[in-house]
Design a protein around this motif. Structure first.
Motif, PDB file in Angstrom:
ATOM      1  N   GLU A   1      65.795 108.115 -52.806  1.00  0.00           N
ATOM      2  CA  GLU A   1      64.364 108.729 -53.523  1.00  0.00           C
ATOM      3  C   GLU A   1      63.293 108.044 -53.704  1.00  0.00           C
ATOM      4  N   TYR A   2      63.552 106.536 -53.570  1.00  0.00           N
ATOM      5  CA  TYR A   2      62.060 105.838 -53.788  1.00  0.00           C
ATOM      6  C   TYR A   2      61.442 105.778 -52.321  1.00  0.00           C
ATOM      7  N   ILE A   3      62.280 105.649 -51.425  1.00  0.00           N
ATOM      8  CA  ILE A   3      61.708 105.585 -50.248  1.00  0.00           C
ATOM      9  C   ILE A   3      60.834 107.060 -49.732  1.00  0.00           C
ATOM     10  N   VAL A   4      61.374 108.105 -50.138  1.00  0.00           N
ATOM     11  CA  VAL A   4      60.672 109.418 -49.933  1.00  0.00           C
ATOM     12  C   VAL A   4      59.436 109.546 -50.923  1.00  0.00           C
ATOM     13  N   SER A   5      59.288 108.687 -51.954  1.00  0.00           N
ATOM     14  CA  SER A   5      58.396 108.716 -52.787  1.00  0.00           C
ATOM     15  C   SER A   5      57.153 108.102 -52.142  1.00  0.00           C
ATOM     16  N   PHE A   6      56.923 107.550 -51.123  1.00  0.00           N
ATOM     17  CA  PHE A   6      55.968 107.126 -50.030  1.00  0.00           C
ATOM     18  C   PHE A   6      55.346 108.149 -49.336  1.00  0.00           C
ATOM     19  N   ARG A   7      55.773 109.489 -49.491  1.00  0.00           N
ATOM     20  CA  ARG A   7      55.815 110.455 -48.288  1.00  0.00           C
ATOM     21  C   ARG A   7      54.316 110.545 -48.445  1.00  0.00           C
ATOM     22  N   GLN A   8      53.563 110.771 -49.566  1.00  0.00           N
ATOM     23  CA  GLN A   8      52.172 111.054 -49.489  1.00  0.00           C
ATOM     24  C   GLN A   8      51.330 109.897 -49.975  1.00  0.00           C
ATOM     25  N   HIS A   9      51.866 108.917 -49.780  1.00  0.00           N
ATOM     26  CA  HIS A   9      51.273 107.709 -50.247  1.00  0.00           C
ATOM     27  C   HIS A   9      50.145 107.115 -49.256  1.00  0.00           C
ATOM     28  N   SER A  10      49.027 106.718 -49.499  1.00  0.00           N
ATOM     29  CA  SER A  10      48.063 106.197 -48.527  1.00  0.00           C
ATOM     30  C   SER A  10      47.995 104.758 -48.666  1.00  0.00           C
ATOM     31  N   ASP A  11      48.480 104.106 -47.333  1.00  0.00           N
ATOM     32  CA  ASP A  11      48.348 102.562 -47.274  1.00  0.00           C
ATOM     33  C   ASP A  11      48.422 102.211 -45.890  1.00  0.00           C
ATOM     34  N   PHE A  12      48.450 101.267 -45.678  1.00  0.00           N
ATOM     35  CA  PHE A  12      48.504 100.562 -44.111  1.00  0.00           C
ATOM     36  C   PHE A  12      50.037 100.111 -44.125  1.00  0.00           C
ATOM     37  N   HIS A  13      50.270 100.102 -42.889  1.00  0.00           N
ATOM     38  CA  HIS A  13      51.908  99.795 -42.586  1.00  0.00           C
ATOM     39  C   HIS A  13      52.401  98.611 -43.190  1.00  0.00           C
ATOM     40  N   GLU A  14      51.699  97.596 -43.223  1.00  0.00           N
ATOM     41  CA  GLU A  14      51.939  96.326 -43.704  1.00  0.00           C
ATOM     42  C   GLU A  14      52.207  95.848 -45.097  1.00  0.00           C
ATOM     43  N   GLN A  15      51.259  96.762 -45.825  1.00  0.00           N
ATOM     44  CA  GLN A  15      51.401  96.881 -47.309  1.00  0.00           C
ATOM     45  C   GLN A  15      52.535  97.745 -47.885  1.00  0.00           C
ATOM     46  N   CYS A  16      52.742  98.769 -47.034  1.00  0.00           N
ATOM     47  CA  CYS A  16      54.013  99.664 -47.514  1.00  0.00           C
ATOM     48  C   CYS A  16      55.392  98.717 -47.562  1.00  0.00           C
ATOM     49  N   VAL A  17      55.356  98.045 -46.352  1.00  0.00           N
ATOM     50  CA  VAL A  17      56.754  97.148 -46.237  1.00  0.00           C
ATOM     51  C   VAL A  17      56.601  95.966 -47.417  1.00  0.00           C
ATOM     52  N   GLU A  18      55.204  95.436 -47.912  1.00  0.00           N
ATOM     53  CA  GLU A  18      55.409  94.448 -48.855  1.00  0.00           C
ATOM     54  C   GLU A  18      55.508  95.104 -50.229  1.00  0.00           C
ATOM     55  N   ARG A  19      55.192  96.033 -50.366  1.00  0.00           N
ATOM     56  CA  ARG A  19      55.450  96.795 -51.725  1.00  0.00           C
ATOM     57  C   ARG A  19      56.891  97.026 -51.927  1.00  0.00           C
ATOM     58  N   ILE A  20      57.602  97.657 -50.884  1.00  0.00           N
ATOM     59  CA  ILE A  20      58.987  97.718 -51.061  1.00  0.00           C
ATOM     60  C   ILE A  20      59.798  96.271 -50.976  1.00  0.00           C
ATOM     61  N   PHE A  21      59.273  95.440 -50.489  1.00  0.00           N
ATOM     62  CA  PHE A  21      59.740  94.130 -50.376  1.00  0.00           C
ATOM     63  C   PHE A  21      59.974  93.537 -52.139  1.00  0.00           C
TER      64      PHE A  21
END
Length: 276
Positions: free
Chosen positions: A211-231
């Protein structure tokens, strides 16, 4: 939008320059996005790299004969700058009609220019098509959560509050999902990827992770920042002994971007996935 991105070539019409032009590279400071996550260069809680793979690398031999190859670029996660992806692509295209003495000169040129843009030494490897064919296609480790039966209605922003765990139990496991999607913060075009989480810590509820991963679906950010946020979100929840998060993104314009973040030193498997 990142405050510097509006000045980049991303989302704008660009002239195709086919001769060597290192000034095409457009660095974007990581500091602003680190600040959004409550981080500074001195407080990064992870080690890591960003692996970029280029499938449209070409130059000329002194005879005028073209060469094609695949480029692998390793940018340290703690480097002061990322390199804006369209500028990276334009720079690589500027090699197309440029003659180099040999492959070693091409590699040395790439190392010099990319390191200057990133603000830290960048590793470069130039590989033949036969090398890549011989490696084949990789599979992600661990359990895939994509077939879990979940109901989802939140897509606009990452929602760490969806994540659940059982703090009374400790496990070591690997999870992955191919349902990661976010949008470019400049062009709003979709970025598709697969994400892997490897950890030892409190038991992460698999359905909540999906559910959390899918919540990124319309989120705007660069690849690097998405991974850092998940971490960071998983580190906060699980209090893990060790944690690794990485994503393998689908290529655009001949480039794929693969950020890796970990509490440990990494031995990265950079083989491509089926969608790459």
């Amino acid at each position: 939008m990142h405050p510097a991105a509006e000045h980049s070539p991303l989302g704008k019409s660009s002239e195709y320059i086919a001769t060597y032009t290192p000034s095409l590279l457009f660095p974007i400071a990581r500091a602003a996005k680190w600040a959004e996550l409550g981080l500074t260069a001195q407080t990064l809680p992870y080690k890591g790299v960003d692996f970029w793979n280029c499938y449209e690398l070409s130059w000329l031999l002194p005879s005028g004969k073209p060469v094609v190859a695949i480029g692998e670029f390793c940018i340290p996660a703690e480097s002061p700058n990322i390199i804006e992806s369209k500028s990276f692509k334009l720079y690589l295209n500027s090699l197309n009609q440029t003659a180099f003495a040999d492959r070693q000169q091409v590699q040395a040129t790439l190392e010099k220019d990319l390191s200057a843009a990133a603000g830290m030494p960048v590793g470069v490897r130039i590989r033949s098509l036969a090398d890549i064919e011989g490696e084949g296609v990789a599979s992600l480790p661990g359990t895939c959560v994509d077939d879990l039966d979940v109901s989802i209605s939140s897509y606009d922003r990452p929602q760490p509050e969806l994540l659940r765990c059982d703090a009374s139990r400790v496990v070591e496991e690997s999870l992955h999902s191919h349902l990661l999607k976010s949008n470019c913060p400049v062009t709003s075009q979709p970025d598709w990827g697969s994400v892997v989480v490897q950890y030892r810590g409190a038991v992460l509820d698999h359905a909540s992770f999906l559910e959390y991963i899918v919540s990124f679906r319309q989120h705007s950010d660069f690849h690097e920042q998405c991974v850092e946020r998940i971490f960071l979100d998983l580190q906060c929840l699980l209090k893990p002994e060790h944690l690794t998060v990485y994503a393998r993104y689908v290529r655009r314009g001949g480039l794929d971007i693969n950020p890796y973040r970990s509490t440990e030193m990494l031995d990265v498997d950079n083989r491509r996935l089926a969608r790459q």
